[in-house]
Structures are given as C-alpha cells and as structure tokens.
Scaffold this motif. Structure first.
Motif, PDB file in Angstrom:
ATOM      1  N   LYS A  15       0.836  -1.215   0.000  1.00 34.60           N
ATOM      2  CA  LYS A  15       0.000   0.000   0.000  1.00 34.60           C
ATOM      3  C   LYS A  15       0.867   1.260   0.000  1.00 34.60           C
ATOM      4  O   LYS A  15       0.589   2.231  -0.705  1.00 34.60           O
ATOM      5  N   VAL A  16       1.925   1.233   0.824  1.00 37.85           N
ATOM      6  CA  VAL A  16       2.826   2.392   0.904  1.00 37.85           C
ATOM      7  C   VAL A  16       3.522   2.607  -0.446  1.00 37.85           C
ATOM      8  O   VAL A  16       3.666   3.731  -0.931  1.00 37.85           O
ATOM      9  N   ARG A  17       3.909   1.493  -1.073  1.00 40.00           N
ATOM     10  CA  ARG A  17       4.559   1.591  -2.392  1.00 40.00           C
ATOM     11  C   ARG A  17       3.607   2.194  -3.421  1.00 40.00           C
ATOM     12  O   ARG A  17       3.998   3.046  -4.220  1.00 40.00           O
ATOM     13  N   CYS A  65      15.193   6.406   1.046  1.00 37.10           N
ATOM     14  CA  CYS A  65      15.788   7.643   0.509  1.00 37.10           C
ATOM     15  C   CYS A  65      14.825   8.448  -0.334  1.00 37.10           C
ATOM     16  O   CYS A  65      15.038   9.644  -0.539  1.00 37.10           O
ATOM     17  N   GLY A  66      13.774   7.809  -0.869  1.00 34.74           N
ATOM     18  CA  GLY A  66      12.837   8.551  -1.710  1.00 34.74           C
ATOM     19  C   GLY A  66      13.543   9.218  -2.867  1.00 34.74           C
ATOM     20  O   GLY A  66      14.308   8.579  -3.616  1.00 34.74           O
ATOM     21  N   THR A  67      13.338  10.526  -3.020  1.00 32.64           N
ATOM     22  CA  THR A  67      13.922  11.251  -4.157  1.00 32.64           C
ATOM     23  C   THR A  67      15.355  11.721  -3.862  1.00 32.64           C
ATOM     24  O   THR A  67      15.932  12.449  -4.654  1.00 32.64           O
ATOM     25  N   GLY A  68      15.899  11.333  -2.712  1.00 32.63           N
ATOM     26  CA  GLY A  68      17.331  11.478  -2.478  1.00 32.63           C
ATOM     27  C   GLY A  68      17.812  12.701  -1.700  1.00 32.63           C
ATOM     28  O   GLY A  68      19.024  12.907  -1.576  1.00 32.63           O
ATOM     29  N   ASP A  69      16.895  13.506  -1.129  1.00 31.67           N
ATOM     30  CA  ASP A  69      17.327  14.724  -0.425  1.00 31.67           C
ATOM     31  C   ASP A  69      18.480  14.477   0.555  1.00 31.67           C
ATOM     32  O   ASP A  69      19.500  15.166   0.520  1.00 31.67           O
ATOM     33  N   LEU A  70      18.283  13.503   1.451  1.00 40.43           N
ATOM     34  CA  LEU A  70      19.305  13.275   2.492  1.00 40.43           C
ATOM     35  C   LEU A  70      20.583  12.702   1.884  1.00 40.43           C
ATOM     36  O   LEU A  70      21.691  13.024   2.340  1.00 40.43           O
ATOM     37  N   VAL A  87      18.634   3.805  -0.436  1.00 40.03           N
ATOM     38  CA  VAL A  87      17.826   2.596  -0.673  1.00 40.03           C
ATOM     39  C   VAL A  87      16.352   2.911  -0.448  1.00 40.03           C
ATOM     40  O   VAL A  87      15.996   3.566   0.529  1.00 40.03           O
ATOM     41  N   ASP A  88      15.524   2.442  -1.350  1.00 36.93           N
ATOM     42  CA  ASP A  88      14.070   2.650  -1.231  1.00 36.93           C
ATOM     43  C   ASP A  88      13.385   1.512  -1.971  1.00 36.93           C
ATOM     44  O   ASP A  88      13.971   0.925  -2.887  1.00 36.93           O
ATOM     45  N   PHE A  89      12.148   1.197  -1.574  1.00 37.84           N
ATOM     46  CA  PHE A  89      11.472   0.102  -2.281  1.00 37.84           C
ATOM     47  C   PHE A  89      10.459   0.584  -3.323  1.00 37.84           C
ATOM     48  O   PHE A  89       9.791  -0.238  -3.931  1.00 37.84           O
ATOM     49  N   PRO A  92       9.343   4.477  -8.663  1.00 38.41           N
ATOM     50  CA  PRO A  92       9.184   5.854  -9.177  1.00 38.41           C
ATOM     51  C   PRO A  92       9.905   6.906  -8.321  1.00 38.41           C
ATOM     52  O   PRO A  92      10.370   7.917  -8.850  1.00 38.41           O
ATOM     53  N   MET A  93      10.017   6.689  -7.001  1.00 38.40           N
ATOM     54  CA  MET A  93      10.782   7.621  -6.155  1.00 38.40           C
ATOM     55  C   MET A  93      12.272   7.517  -6.523  1.00 38.40           C
ATOM     56  O   MET A  93      12.965   8.541  -6.672  1.00 38.40           O
ATOM     57  N   LEU A  94      12.763   6.292  -6.693  1.00 37.47           N
ATOM     58  CA  LEU A  94      14.170   6.108  -7.067  1.00 37.47           C
ATOM     59  C   LEU A  94      14.471   6.715  -8.442  1.00 37.47           C
ATOM     60  O   LEU A  94      15.561   7.231  -8.673  1.00 37.47           O
ATOM     61  N   GLY A 113      15.441  -1.655  -2.484  1.00 41.20           N
ATOM     62  CA  GLY A 113      15.567  -2.630  -1.403  1.00 41.20           C
ATOM     63  C   GLY A 113      14.554  -2.352  -0.314  1.00 41.20           C
ATOM     64  O   GLY A 113      14.026  -1.240  -0.218  1.00 41.20           O
ATOM     65  N   ASP A 114      14.294  -3.358   0.496  1.00 44.88           N
ATOM     66  CA  ASP A 114      13.330  -3.246   1.592  1.00 44.88           C
ATOM     67  C   ASP A 114      14.074  -3.034   2.904  1.00 44.88           C
ATOM     68  O   ASP A 114      15.008  -3.792   3.214  1.00 44.88           O
ATOM     69  N   ALA A 115      13.640  -2.024   3.658  1.00 41.75           N
ATOM     70  CA  ALA A 115      14.293  -1.696   4.935  1.00 41.75           C
ATOM     71  C   ALA A 115      14.266  -2.874   5.913  1.00 41.75           C
ATOM     72  O   ALA A 115      15.078  -2.937   6.835  1.00 41.75           O
ATOM     73  N   ARG A 135       8.084   5.774  10.034  1.00 37.54           N
ATOM     74  CA  ARG A 135       6.630   5.818  10.273  1.00 37.54           C
ATOM     75  C   ARG A 135       5.858   4.982   9.243  1.00 37.54           C
ATOM     76  O   ARG A 135       4.726   4.594   9.488  1.00 37.54           O
ATOM     77  N   ASN A 136       6.508   4.736   8.091  1.00 39.50           N
ATOM     78  CA  ASN A 136       5.814   3.999   7.026  1.00 39.50           C
ATOM     79  C   ASN A 136       6.072   2.505   7.067  1.00 39.50           C
ATOM     80  O   ASN A 136       5.539   1.761   6.245  1.00 39.50           O
ATOM     81  N   ILE A 137       6.915   2.068   7.976  1.00 36.77           N
ATOM     82  CA  ILE A 137       7.318   0.664   7.984  1.00 36.77           C
ATOM     83  C   ILE A 137       6.444  -0.098   8.980  1.00 36.77           C
ATOM     84  O   ILE A 137       6.251   0.343  10.122  1.00 36.77           O
TER      85      ILE A 137
HETATM   86  C1  LIG Z   1       8.063  10.200   2.956  1.00 39.71           C
HETATM   87  S1  LIG Z   1       9.197   9.413   1.884  1.00 39.71           S
HETATM   88  C2  LIG Z   1      10.734  10.049   2.468  1.00 39.71           C
HETATM   89  C3  LIG Z   1      11.746  10.267   1.380  1.00 39.71           C
HETATM   90  C4  LIG Z   1      13.030  10.968   1.829  1.00 39.71           C
HETATM   91  N1  LIG Z   1      13.738  10.221   2.842  1.00 39.71           N
HETATM   92  C5  LIG Z   1      12.738  12.367   2.330  1.00 39.71           C
HETATM   93  O1  LIG Z   1      13.010  12.612   3.521  1.00 39.71           O
HETATM   94  O2  LIG Z   1      12.266  13.194   1.564  1.00 39.71           O
HETATM   95  C6  LIG Z   1       9.202   7.782   2.541  1.00 39.71           C
HETATM   96  C7  LIG Z   1       9.913   6.790   1.644  1.00 39.71           C
HETATM   97  O3  LIG Z   1      10.050   5.561   2.372  1.00 39.71           O
HETATM   98  C8  LIG Z   1       9.977   4.497   1.451  1.00 39.71           C
HETATM   99  N2  LIG Z   1       9.702   3.273   2.187  1.00 39.71           N
HETATM  100  C9  LIG Z   1       8.659   3.019   3.019  1.00 39.71           C
HETATM  101  N3  LIG Z   1       8.747   1.789   3.532  1.00 39.71           N
HETATM  102  C10 LIG Z   1       9.883   1.239   3.025  1.00 39.71           C
HETATM  103  C11 LIG Z   1      10.528  -0.014   3.199  1.00 39.71           C
HETATM  104  N4  LIG Z   1      10.013  -0.971   3.972  1.00 39.71           N
HETATM  105  N5  LIG Z   1      11.693  -0.229   2.556  1.00 39.71           N
HETATM  106  C12 LIG Z   1      12.223   0.729   1.738  1.00 39.71           C
HETATM  107  N6  LIG Z   1      11.650   1.933   1.528  1.00 39.71           N
HETATM  108  C13 LIG Z   1      10.496   2.177   2.167  1.00 39.71           C
HETATM  109  C14 LIG Z   1       8.883   4.939   0.488  1.00 39.71           C
HETATM  110  O4  LIG Z   1       8.965   4.271  -0.728  1.00 39.71           O
HETATM  111  C15 LIG Z   1       9.164   6.430   0.362  1.00 39.71           C
HETATM  112  O5  LIG Z   1       9.966   6.723  -0.748  1.00 39.71           O
END
Ligand SMILES: C[S@@+](CC[C@H](N)C(=O)[O-])C[C@H]1O[C@@H](n2cnc3c(N)ncnc32)[C@H](O)[C@@H]1O
Length: 248
Positions: A15-17, A65-70, A87-89, A92-94, A113-115, A135-137
C-alpha cells in the motif's frame, strides 16, 4: 473509515509503495509547500547529527531515501572518500533520485531494497539516516534491528520524522492543522485527499520521538536520545551501534 494506504499487516508495504508511486512526480514540490521549506533545515540537522565527530570518510546509508534529499546532503557534507548509498522500495521515487543524481553529477548510488531485509552484509555502514521513513514501515523495531545489523561498531543512526508535541494544547492544534491542511494538499496536488491524509493517520500509530527512543534501546542501540523541532512537531532520534557486535 481507514485510510486506503494504511494498514498494520502484510499489506502495509504494497500500500505504501502504491501511494509513493503516485506521489513521486510532485513529492519534492509538495514538501516545500507544506513545510514552508523548513524540511530542508531539518534534513541538514539530520546529516549534521549523523556525521558529528567523524574525522574520516564515511560509508553512509540513506534508508527510505525517496527522491534522495538526504543522500545528496550527506554527499555534500561528508569528508572526501565517503560513499553514500540510498535505498528505497518504490521505483518511481528512485527514478526521481537517479534523475537528480545525473543533473547534479552526484556520485551517490541508489538501489531498490526493503528496509526490513537490507541487501548488505553486517557492519557495512558508518552511518544510517532515515527521513520520514520509519513511520511507514509495518514493524519499526524490526527495521531498527536491521539498521543495527548493517552498522559498524559505534556507527550512528539518525531518524527524522513527524513528532508528537509535549503539551496537550499544542497536540490538539497540530492534529487539527494536519487533518485540515493535508487532505487539501492531497486533493490539490494528486487529486486524492487520502494521499496526504495518510500523514496524520499514520502518525496516530507511530510512537514518535519518545517511543522511537525506547524502540532504539530495545533494538540494542546505545545512547538513544532525541531532539525536537518546532514545539515537538518534528523529532530527530539518534543512537549508536554497540562497540562490539552482540546478539541481534
Ligand atoms: C516520505 S518518503 C521520504 C523520502 C526521503 N527520505 C525524504 O526525507 O524526503 C518515505 C519513503 O520511504 C519508502 N519506504 C517506506 N517503507 C519502506 C521499506 N520498507 N523499505 C524501503 N523503503 C520504504 C517509500 O517508498 C518512500 O519513498
């Protein structure tokens, strides 16, 4: 009614993906709009805390990492010879991160990859950053254990995310703000109020800065502590891997 992108079971990841696949193209723009640009400052603080005290090159993992800011900020701030891996799963964000990487001639690497099952050996990193990811995991404790596994002895983890304010009145104002403004953002930018209503709704079940501090201890990390920003509406959690690897 429960948010269609939120659940506390095996469907959380898919769902998060799905949600972030939908948000990717305008994700950076909406961050600037909804935080009035403040997220940039909090992200700089995250990198400063992650690298504080380092005197040599560092291997840095930017998880979720999402779109890579950090990742890009870490690359700018770390000493020469450092290496940053995002790393992100969500593909489209990658894709946005990789486009930015080309535009800025960055040397950061980005991998899917998956956290909860990181594709790295034990002790592979000196620092792990997680911005608005924990918070999304579905299982934040398992994710923190996995971070500890990939950290070298004394390596540091820094988690940045929405927090929960100390005072009751501040909490009420904050929740009302999020529950009013966020669906509007979702509707305006993505035609779907539930995308950004996900933020306050996922925050309900997230332990935030105080709870994450306790989870860090439970995950076997040392020196767990936190800093709050903007009256506790943002939290920065910091901890270190033990000096000698123990049982995970
Ligand atoms: C709110 S974004 C944050 C992106 C970036 N770190 C930032 O601060 O702008 C959350 C990211 O966490 C990723 N994400 C959530 N659960 C994940 C998991 N189990 N493994 C890898 N990535 C995950 C999502 O795909 C999403 O790109």
């Amino acid at each position: 009614m429960t948010n269609k992108y939120l659940s506390y079971d095996g469907q959380r990841g898919p769902k998060v993906r799905e949600m972030f696949s939908r948000l990717a193209a305008r994700y950076d723009l909406v961050n600037d709009v909804m935080s009035f640009g403040l997220h940039r400052k909090w992200k700089k603080d995250t990198i400063r805390l992650a690298l504080a005290g380092r005197t040599g090159p560092a291997r840095i993992l930017d998880l979720c990492c999402g779109t890579g800011d950090l990742s890009f900020l870490a690359e700018e701030s770390a000493l020469p010879g450092s290496r940053v891996t995002g790393v992100d799963f969500t593909f489209p964000m990658l894709r946005v991160a990789r486009r930015r990487r080309l535009e800025t001639r960055s040397r950061s690497g980005f991998a899917q990859g998956d956290a909860l099952r990181l594709p790295f050996p034990d002790g592979a990193f000196d620092a792990v950053t997680v911005g608005y990811g924990l918070r999304n995991i579905a299982d934040p404790l398992a994710a923190l254990r996995e971070m500890r596994r990939v950290l070298a002895p004394r390596g540091r983890v820094v988690v940045l995310d929405f927090g929960k304010p100390d005072g009751r009145a501040a909490g009420v104002v904050y929740r009302t703000f999020l529950r009013t403004v966020m669906p509007l953002m979702g509707w305006l930018f993505h035609g779907d109020p539930e995308t950004y209503l996900y933020i306050p709704e996922s925050l309900e079940g997230y332990p935030a800065q105080r709870g994450v501090q306790a989870l860090m201890r439970e995950a076997g990390l040392d020196g767990a502590r936190y800093e709050s920003r903007l009256l506790g509406t943002m939290g920065l959690n910091v901890a270190e891997a033990p000096a000698a690897p123990g049982p995970l």
